[in-house]
Write a protein that holds these residues in place. Structure first.
Motif: not given
Lengths: 245, 291, 262
Positions: C56-63
């Motif tokens: 399971t792979e998850c990418v999070v980006s905060v702008k």
């Protein structure tokens, strides 16, 4: 592929011309169930089987015992079991659709949460093995909800939904393992079965009493409310089955 | 007192009926065992009583309970139905002797709860929502034929009340909710609209049309689209079709119209011919024995 | 992986036994190993990638964006995208609704206040590249580590802009670390009397029920609720299991946070 036309809604084979009946006047509330609110119970009005084309339906009016501005009107209808498509499935599939029919106040995402929560409860409750290869659909129509200061109170709506769905299943004659009902305490809901010994759904939306000891308190408080609700529902069911015989 | 002799009030879902077995009469050497088996409207569940987990039967619908004792273990045959009462009594007596000869006699009861509403509709004791299962006899309409099989849609279960919305679609005589149904929730709109008012479907394959001379069955000479067929469910089949059979005397076409549905109603004159009374034309069918 | 009825039955029996026997040999309170990479996206203010051992792979980006907080009340928006699932599928909508609500309810929006008139608004984009078990726990871990490494531009204009109307101006390259407490969420599976953390997909398939527990500011917080992990084996649970699972999280969450912070 099939002979019959499935693209259009054809008139029924035995269609008759439209004839308007004389209006019936307001329905009598004589045979209704009104529990007095003085004893600290919710005032609950139940009527089953008012949606003609569904397999079973229930109409609930609930006025909260604590806040008399809090009133929920909910119509539940159950369709099915209907054939489902695709792979072979030895058990029935449940689906819950929730709709606000008058004012739309609840955000869509939250409605989805409520639907999945309710589906999960009734997956545990309906005797799904009896209905292979089929789907059972539950349609919830929220006619009205008010709670004084807020626009709506999701917790009392969910509680009403659980009770309404159970009554609709009973009306439809679909097998359920228990008369499931939910109890509410502040912003916590617990749905029980087997006389309160098993929890089928738990929903907590405030931070109070979140420690493990506090949880048991909440469950106990919800259970009191659950037992009242369940008693009202069973009394109604027994009475309606007697009056119909 | 044994549970099956007690009188019960109207039951509601979740109400306990009885344990799965109990001890009956005790004689000098034998101990009678009474078993209870869950039938329609009843489920077997685990309950915790004083720290012990035990299996018990509970009601799952609103209605009245009935206990039916299991009669004979043998498979019911056609002949048994025609046996007269005397013979049946004889059979029972034989059985009784068998039981007394047994060391620990067992009695088995089927426990069913009958939906109060379905009972009111003057149908058999079965309640409304039974789906077709192995062995049940259904009435079906032929929708499509090919050389190997006939496709049908199941219209009704024999001796069972039809639920208000199931089994009848927009092409039936009932009313359905447009756009409703599990199809609307699970499928995209384009699929949903063609699924509107679908019924349970089934297949009668050529080898299940009749019991004898199976290799020479011609579907064209057995069924035509539009015929109403009485058939028995032999398996739940796959995701979309039940498997049905008409390989019995009392199964087969019950209603058919001549000339692919253009003519009048026809009547069976023998098991493989039907005749239209006003034209005298005969058409081949696999007919059900009417009586 | 689709399991046969027999396999499921076997797995269910082993999870029901006391103590539960899990297919990968873990203890009831043991997590699967995870790998976290932070601050690897050059164009976002904060980012993280989390990889679980089952793939399971998850990418999070905060702008971030500067907004007038009199107009925009909700200063955090979460958008969830799960590969292979439609945006309107129940799972995606449920997860994004829960995350939005939790972050708005629990986090202290004062921390995003820039001046008397303007605030930062955070856009959190979650992309689940592949998911094999209920992805909520992993997503919340990823959001936690992404927000904790988020750098926001440093304000150089005055904080009081009510008297003299002025748009906020920022330092050319100095960044300030975002200091905000972030809730994390755990999914637990209940099998009979046993409570197990971080259920793998096979375990979810046979669990009697699931529980979602939120942890914020060193205590269990809202929402706590039951969630469906499967359709087939869902059953009622003993009320004690609710208390058990919260106790378990009370014991485990500080350790998990310790691991995430290090």
């Amino acid at each position: 592929m099939n002979i019959t036309d499935r693209r259009r809604i054809l008139g029924p084979a035995n269609a008759k011309p439209l004839v308007f009946d004389k209006s019936m006047g307001p329905a009598q509330r004589g045979e209704s169930e009104e529990v007095s609110s003085e004893t600290g119970n919710d005032a609950m009005y139940i009527e089953n089987g008012i949606v003609g084309n569904s397999n079973g339906s229930s109409y609930l009016e609930v006025k909260s015992r604590i806040n008399d501005k809090n009133c929920t009107l909910l119509l539940t209808s159950v369709y099915g079991p209907r054939p489902s498509r695709g792979a072979f499935n030895a058990k029935a599939t449940l689906s819950v659709q929730f709709r606000e029919v008058t004012l739309e106040k609840i955000p869509a995402g939250q409605l989805r949460e409520v639907c999945t929560f309710l589906t999960n409860i009734f997956n545990a409750v309906v005797n799904l093995e009896r209905y292979p290869k089929s789907g059972i659909d539950i349609f919830l129509s929220l006619i009205h909800s008010s709670s004084g200061p807020q626009d709506y109170e999701l917790e009392s709506i969910i509680t009403t939904c659980v009770n309404g769905i159970t009554l609709a299943f009973v009306d439809a004659g679909i097998e359920i393992l228990d008369t499931v009902s939910a109890g509410m305490y502040k912003k916590n809901i617990t749905a029980f079965m087997k006389n309160g010994t098993e929890v089928v759904g738990f929903w907590k939306d405030d931070d109070d009493n979140s420690a493990s000891e506090g949880i048991m308190d909440i469950v106990e408080k919800c259970k009191e409310h659950y037992l009242q609700n369940r008693k009202t529902m069973i009394e109604y069911m027994i009475r309606s089955s007697k009056s119909s015989n | 007192m044994a549970f099956h002799t007690k009188s019960y009030e109207t039951l509601y879902p979740g109400q306990l009926i009885c344990p799965t077995f109990e001890l009956g009469e005790k004689k000098e050497e034998t101990q009678e065992i009474i078993r209870y088996v869950a039938g329609n409207g009843v489920a077997e569940e685990d309950y915790e009583v004083k720290g012990h987990t035990m299996r018990a039967l509970t009601a799952t619908v609103l209605g009245d309970v009935s206990f039916v004792e299991e009669q004979a273990k043998q498979i019911p045959t056609e002949a048994e139905h025609t046996k007269d009462e005397k013979e049946k009594d004889l059979l029972k007596e034989e059985k009784k002797e068998e039981i007394t000869a047994d060391s620990n006699p067992e009695r088995t009861f089927f426990v069913t709860v009958t939906d109060a509403k379905a009972a009111k509709k003057d149908v058999n004791e079965d309640f409304a929502n039974n789906l077709p299962r192995e062995g049940s006899v259904v009435l079906a309409r032929i929708t499509r034929i090919s050389s190997q099989r006939a496709n049908v849609e199941i219209l009704a279960l024999e001796n069972k009340a039809l639920p208000v919305d199931s089994g009848v679609g927009s092409n039936g005589s009932g009313v359905t909710a447009p756009g409703g149904g599990s199809a609307a929730a699970t499928l995209s709109i384009s699929q949903a609209s063609s699924d509107l008012g679908e019924t349970f479907r089934g297949i009668i394959s050529a080898r299940d049309v009749r019991a004898t001379d199976r290799d020479r069955v011609k579907i064209m000479e057995s069924f035509r689209p539009g015929d109403i067929v009485r058939a028995q469910v032999i398996s739940l089949g796959d995701g979309s079709n039940y498997h049905l059979s008409t390989a019995r005397n009392d199964l087969g076409v019950v209603f058919a119209r001549a000339f692919n549905g253009a003519g009048g109603l026809m009547y069976a004159i023998d098991w493989q011919t039907m005749v239209a009374p006003n034209t005298g034309f005969m058409e081949p069918r696999k007919c059900a024995k009417p009586f | 992986m689709v399991m046969s009825l027999t396999e499921k039955r076997y797995l269910q029996e082993s999870l029901l036994s006391k103590p539960p026997v899990r297919p990968d040999g873990r203890n009831a309170e043991q997590f699967r190993p995870i790998e976290i990479f932070t601050d690897f996206l050059p164009t976002s203010n904060g980012s993280s990638k989390i990889v679980a051992s089952d793939g399971t792979e998850c990418v999070v980006s905060v702008k971030c964006k500067v907004v007038d907080h009199a107009i925009e009340k909700d200063l955090i928006v979460v958008d969830v995208d799960i590969a292979g699932r439609r945006d309107d599928s129940p799972l995606v909508q449920e997860i994004s609704s829960i995350l939005n609500r939790v972050l708005l309810l629990q986090t202290d929006q004062e921390q995003l206040r820039l001046t008397k008139k303007y605030s930062f608004k955070l856009y959190i984009d979650v992309l689940v590249l592949s998911s094999y078990s209920h992805p909520l726990t992993l997503i919340s871990f990823a959001i936690y580590s992404a927000l904790n490494c988020t750098q926001l531009p440093t304000l150089i204009s005055s904080k009081d802009d009510l008297d003299v109307a002025e748009l906020p101006t920022f330092h050319d390259y100095d960044m300030t670390e975002l200091n905000i407490a972030v809730p994390i969420m755990f999914t637990l599976a209940i099998c009979g009397q046993n409570v197990i953390v971080d259920p793998a997909s096979s375990e979810s398939d046979v669990a009697s029920n699931g529980i979602l527990v939120t942890w914020y500011n060193d205590k269990v917080a809202a929402p706590v609720r039951t969630i469906g992990l499967n359709e087939e084996y869902t059953r009622g649970i003993n009320p004690q299991s609710l208390a058990d699972s919260i106790q378990l999280i009370e014991a485990l969450a500080p350790k998990v946070l310790g691991a995430l912070d290090s």
